[in-house]
Write a protein that holds these residues in place. Structure first.
Motif: not given
Length: 283
Positions: A117-123
């Motif tokens: 959830x904290x890597x939303x932009x990368x995912x």
């Protein structure tokens, strides 16, 4: 209209719009894990950058964690050695090793709930294996563990403790790495789907800290010690703690550790294979 036909040597990309089912999901999950391990250098670099960014501008950097751990070991060591009636030379190495190992376990589990959830932009911006984020979190916490291990080393030197069979911790470390990956993938999925998971996990860890032999020795519970094998954290702590402290490790503890790990690995494999494709939508 472009009527150019693909040449024989060209690689054609096929987009399967139908969701995988059955063993196809497990195969896709295995490919994800394999690609994540292939990107291990990237995960190591990102994990190191996480440490640097977290302590950017700090003079001591991650060694603040080492100092905090040292202060806690000294404060709790003298207090609980007196309360439990244990010789300080015996109790302080046990406490130092337990707190450092528990720090790795609790921090990794807490961070695993937000690993996706904290890597939303990368995912959502680029396609990469989801397992690389779990490996990044493990690398980050292993680096912190290495910093805190200095406290254990100093305590061992002060009390002249020399682990004679240090090679016995190698299979235990391997099991820890496998369990770390399994718990990170499993809780990462639940944390991405249900945002109540992080506080729930944090509360449970506080309970387990007191019911698990971290600040107290398992011998203190007497005949009730057999019930400690139900605690999933106790066997994992014991298989590393006992060889380093020069203690004899009963075979039943290894059996309990392997049993807990087997259950965790199966659950992680099933959930990751089943819900991996939904992570990008959940975050």
């Amino acid at each position: 209209m472009n009527t150019t036909q693909p040449r024989a040597g060209d690689r054609e990309t096929i987009l399967d719009l139908f969701p995988l089912s059955g063993w196809g999901r497990f195969k896709a999950a295995f490919v994800d894990l394999r690609e994540g391990l292939r990107l291990l250098p990237l995960a190591m670099t990102l994990g190191w950058l996480d440490i640097k960014m977290r302590y950017r501008g700090s003079v001591l950097g991650p060694f603040w964690l080492t100092i905090t751990t040292a202060v806690m070991v000294i404060a709790l060591g003298f207090l609980y050695a007196e309360l439990f009636g244990i010789v300080l030379k015996t109790y302080l190495p046990f406490l130092a090793l337990s707190l450092v190992l528990w720090g790795y376990i609790s921090t990794l589990i807490t961070e695993s709930t937000t690993v996706f959830s904290q890597e939303t932009r990368l995912i959502q911006s680029a396609r990469r294996p989801f397992s690389v984020f779990a490996i990044q979190a493990i690398i980050r916490n292993l680096l912190v563990l290495a910093h805190n291990a200095v406290v254990v080393l100093v305590v061992f030197l002060i009390f002249d403790i020399v682990p004679l069979k240090i090679w016995l911790i190698l299979p235990a470390l391997g099991l820890w790495i496998i369990d770390s990956l399994a718990i990170t993938l499993c809780l990462g999925l639940f944390g991405a789907r249900f945002r109540d998971i992080p506080p729930i996990v944090g509360s449970l860890l506080q309970v387990f800290f007191f019911v698990t032999p971290v600040i107290w020795k398992p011998e203190l519970v007497g005949t009730l010690g057999g019930w400690l094998l139900i605690d999933p954290f106790y066997p994992l702590l014991a298989i590393i703690r006992a060889p380093l402290l020069g203690e004899t490790l009963p075979l039943v503890i290894w059996e309990a550790a392997l049993a807990h790990s087997a259950v965790l690995i199966v659950l992680a494999a099933v959930f990751f294979a089943r819900f991996r494709a939904r992570i990008a939508y959940w975050v």
